[in-house]
Structure formats: C-alpha cells, structure tokens
Scaffold this motif. Structure first.
Motif, PDB file in Angstrom:
ATOM      1  N   HIS A 189       3.753   0.320  11.119  1.00 17.10           N
ATOM      2  CA  HIS A 189       3.675   1.770  10.889  1.00 17.10           C
ATOM      3  C   HIS A 189       3.698   2.530  12.216  1.00 17.10           C
ATOM      4  O   HIS A 189       4.402   3.529  12.353  1.00 17.10           O
ATOM      5  CB  HIS A 189       2.422   2.118  10.078  1.00 17.10           C
ATOM      6  CG  HIS A 189       2.479   1.595   8.685  1.00 17.10           C
ATOM      7  ND1 HIS A 189       3.093   2.270   7.659  1.00 17.10           N
ATOM      8  CD2 HIS A 189       2.020   0.440   8.153  1.00 17.10           C
ATOM      9  CE1 HIS A 189       3.015   1.563   6.548  1.00 17.10           C
ATOM     10  NE2 HIS A 189       2.367   0.451   6.824  1.00 17.10           N
ATOM     11  N   TYR A 191       8.442  10.198   8.156  1.00 17.21           N
ATOM     12  CA  TYR A 191       7.499   9.135   7.800  1.00 17.21           C
ATOM     13  C   TYR A 191       6.904   9.380   6.417  1.00 17.21           C
ATOM     14  O   TYR A 191       6.787   8.458   5.606  1.00 17.21           O
ATOM     15  CB  TYR A 191       6.384   9.011   8.833  1.00 17.21           C
ATOM     16  CG  TYR A 191       5.387   7.946   8.450  1.00 17.21           C
ATOM     17  CD1 TYR A 191       5.649   6.608   8.710  1.00 17.21           C
ATOM     18  CD2 TYR A 191       4.211   8.276   7.796  1.00 17.21           C
ATOM     19  CE1 TYR A 191       4.760   5.622   8.326  1.00 17.21           C
ATOM     20  CE2 TYR A 191       3.319   7.301   7.404  1.00 17.21           C
ATOM     21  CZ  TYR A 191       3.589   5.977   7.672  1.00 17.21           C
ATOM     22  OH  TYR A 191       2.715   4.998   7.273  1.00 17.21           O
ATOM     23  N   SER A 195       7.332   6.965   3.270  1.00 15.66           N
ATOM     24  CA  SER A 195       6.098   6.416   2.706  1.00 15.66           C
ATOM     25  C   SER A 195       5.986   6.741   1.216  1.00 15.66           C
ATOM     26  O   SER A 195       5.624   5.882   0.411  1.00 15.66           O
ATOM     27  CB  SER A 195       4.894   6.974   3.467  1.00 15.66           C
ATOM     28  OG  SER A 195       3.699   6.570   2.876  1.00 15.66           O
ATOM     29  N   TYR A 196       6.309   7.972   0.846  1.00 16.48           N
ATOM     30  CA  TYR A 196       6.225   8.364  -0.566  1.00 16.48           C
ATOM     31  C   TYR A 196       7.217   7.567  -1.407  1.00 16.48           C
ATOM     32  O   TYR A 196       6.862   7.046  -2.471  1.00 16.48           O
ATOM     33  CB  TYR A 196       6.483   9.860  -0.734  1.00 16.48           C
ATOM     34  CG  TYR A 196       6.393  10.282  -2.181  1.00 16.48           C
ATOM     35  CD1 TYR A 196       5.164  10.540  -2.766  1.00 16.48           C
ATOM     36  CD2 TYR A 196       7.532  10.371  -2.976  1.00 16.48           C
ATOM     37  CE1 TYR A 196       5.068  10.892  -4.099  1.00 16.48           C
ATOM     38  CE2 TYR A 196       7.449  10.716  -4.301  1.00 16.48           C
ATOM     39  CZ  TYR A 196       6.217  10.979  -4.860  1.00 16.48           C
ATOM     40  OH  TYR A 196       6.126  11.311  -6.184  1.00 16.48           O
ATOM     41  N   TRP A 244       1.960   1.126  -4.623  1.00 16.69           N
ATOM     42  CA  TRP A 244       0.567   1.467  -4.339  1.00 16.69           C
ATOM     43  C   TRP A 244      -0.359   0.866  -5.383  1.00 16.69           C
ATOM     44  O   TRP A 244      -1.447   0.388  -5.070  1.00 16.69           O
ATOM     45  CB  TRP A 244       0.409   2.990  -4.283  1.00 16.69           C
ATOM     46  CG  TRP A 244      -0.980   3.395  -3.914  1.00 16.69           C
ATOM     47  CD1 TRP A 244      -1.976   3.826  -4.742  1.00 16.69           C
ATOM     48  CD2 TRP A 244      -1.543   3.392  -2.598  1.00 16.69           C
ATOM     49  NE1 TRP A 244      -3.113   4.080  -4.034  1.00 16.69           N
ATOM     50  CE2 TRP A 244      -2.873   3.831  -2.716  1.00 16.69           C
ATOM     51  CE3 TRP A 244      -1.066   3.065  -1.343  1.00 16.69           C
ATOM     52  CZ2 TRP A 244      -3.719   3.960  -1.618  1.00 16.69           C
ATOM     53  CZ3 TRP A 244      -1.897   3.180  -0.261  1.00 16.69           C
ATOM     54  CH2 TRP A 244      -3.206   3.623  -0.404  1.00 16.69           C
ATOM     55  N   LEU A 293      -3.587   2.615   4.974  1.00 19.59           N
ATOM     56  CA  LEU A 293      -2.415   3.358   4.519  1.00 19.59           C
ATOM     57  C   LEU A 293      -2.754   4.802   4.156  1.00 19.59           C
ATOM     58  O   LEU A 293      -1.867   5.654   4.107  1.00 19.59           O
ATOM     59  CB  LEU A 293      -1.764   2.654   3.337  1.00 19.59           C
ATOM     60  CG  LEU A 293      -1.121   1.310   3.673  1.00 19.59           C
ATOM     61  CD1 LEU A 293      -0.712   0.584   2.407  1.00 19.59           C
ATOM     62  CD2 LEU A 293       0.048   1.494   4.615  1.00 19.59           C
ATOM     63  N   PRO A 299      -1.087   8.580   7.382  1.00 19.39           N
ATOM     64  CA  PRO A 299      -0.525   9.921   7.211  1.00 19.39           C
ATOM     65  C   PRO A 299      -1.446  11.034   7.717  1.00 19.39           C
ATOM     66  O   PRO A 299      -0.977  12.031   8.273  1.00 19.39           O
ATOM     67  CB  PRO A 299      -0.301  10.053   5.707  1.00 19.39           C
ATOM     68  CG  PRO A 299      -0.325   8.684   5.183  1.00 19.39           C
ATOM     69  CD  PRO A 299      -1.167   7.873   6.100  1.00 19.39           C
ATOM     70  N   VAL A 334       1.801  13.195   0.092  1.00 22.29           N
ATOM     71  CA  VAL A 334       1.645  11.745   0.232  1.00 22.29           C
ATOM     72  C   VAL A 334       0.216  11.301  -0.053  1.00 22.29           C
ATOM     73  O   VAL A 334      -0.003  10.212  -0.581  1.00 22.29           O
ATOM     74  CB  VAL A 334       2.080  11.299   1.649  1.00 22.29           C
ATOM     75  CG1 VAL A 334       1.723   9.862   1.913  1.00 22.29           C
ATOM     76  CG2 VAL A 334       3.569  11.500   1.811  1.00 22.29           C
TER      77      VAL A 334
END
Length: 181
Positions: free
Chosen positions: A51, A81, A85-86, A110, A126, A130, A158
């Motif tokens: 990440h 990012y 990520s979403y 998730w 995680l 963000p 997110v």
C-alpha cells in the motif's frame, strides 16, 4: 380525482439499499472446505507494505507530469488510491478463481477478509491507510477548501463501506436487488 390516483402505482426509487442474506449451510460448508485465496493474501508478508509502495508510485507518477502542482498531485494520488481501494475491496464481488463452487459469490473482498470478522489487524490497517493518506493530502494541500472537500469525499466513500454497520449492505443504483441465488 381520488379514484384515478388509486389505480396508479407509485414510481419506484432509483436507489435501493438492501442487505445480503446470510449464507446457506451449503455455502458455509463450501467456504470452510478450502482456504479463500482471494482474501488470505491480506495477512501475508509484504501485503501491508504494498500500500505504501503504491501510494509512493502514484505520487511519483503525478509529480512527473509537467505543470502539476503539489496540491493537485496529492489530491490525484488520494483519489487514485481511494478509487482503486473501493473497486478492489468493495465493488467487485466473488472470487476470480474457480475453486470453491461459488461459495463467496455474494461477498466482496472486504467481507471475505478474515471470514468477515470486524476489527482484525488487517482490517484495522486497511482502515488506517485511507485516513492517513487523507490527512497527508490535506496537510500538503495547505488545507485549501476545494482540495479538502474533494479529499474528504473520497475518504468518506471508502471508509463508510468498511464500517461494521455496512457489512453485507448493498446500494443498487437504477436496479433492484439480485435474483435469488
């Protein structure tokens, strides 16, 4: 006038929020039969480091573009990012491998991580990334209101799907819930 309104059906909403039903006993036994390779990598060595590497690479790419200001570069890094990520953790459902008879087809990544348990070390990390990126991008954009608003909307989009109240919750735009599986 009253009789004409009785025969009409109300227009359905374009946005539908529904909760995924729990797994059937067959799905639960399929899930426990084999390890979930789609989500088990999150706890592996180097999975957390990637990440930071991705964020640094995004920052370097945006910094290398001519005419790019630091504020715009940080905001684009944040948005890129957050979007990735979403899509990776909350939008795509199922498993890309065909080895578990569809046991995880109705779960996003998730919900697959750590068998859906909340607040595990991987999920805390995680959730932290963000927020930390938002704080960094807000600081380096010098708290400009426009950049702050863009960065804030990105982090909220997110973070909300990661919270326990939205576990197995789906938002369907312009369509109904999926057919019974």
């Amino acid at each position: 006038m009253n009789s004409s309104k009785q025969g009409r059906r109300r227009r359905s909403s374009s946005v539908l929020i529904y909760k995924e039903p729990p797994e059937s006993p067959e799905q639960l036994s399929d899930q426990s039969a084999l390890p979930n390779l789609n989500a088990s990598w999150v706890n592996g060595k180097g999975a957390w480091v990637i990440h930071g590497v991705l964020i640094a690479l995004l920052k370097l790419i945006f910094d290398s573009l001519p005419g790019m200001t630091q504020e715009t570069s940080w905001t684009l890094t944040n948005i890129s990012y957050m979007t990735g990520s979403y899509i990776m953790f909350h939008y795509v459902q199922g498993v890309p491998f065909d080895f578990n008879a569809g046991a995880y087809d109705n779960l996003n990544m998730w919900e697959q991580i750590d068998n859906g348990d909340q607040y595990t070390p991987a999920k805390k990390f995680l959730l932290f990334v963000p927020i930390a990126l938002f704080l960094l991008s807000t600081h380096y954009t010098h708290y400009d209101l426009t950049y702050f608003t863009i960065n804030c909307l990105a982090v909220v989009a997110v973070i909300i799907p990661k919270l326990p109240f939205s576990h197995r919750m789906r938002i369907a735009l312009f369509s109904g819930p999926p057919e019974n599986r």
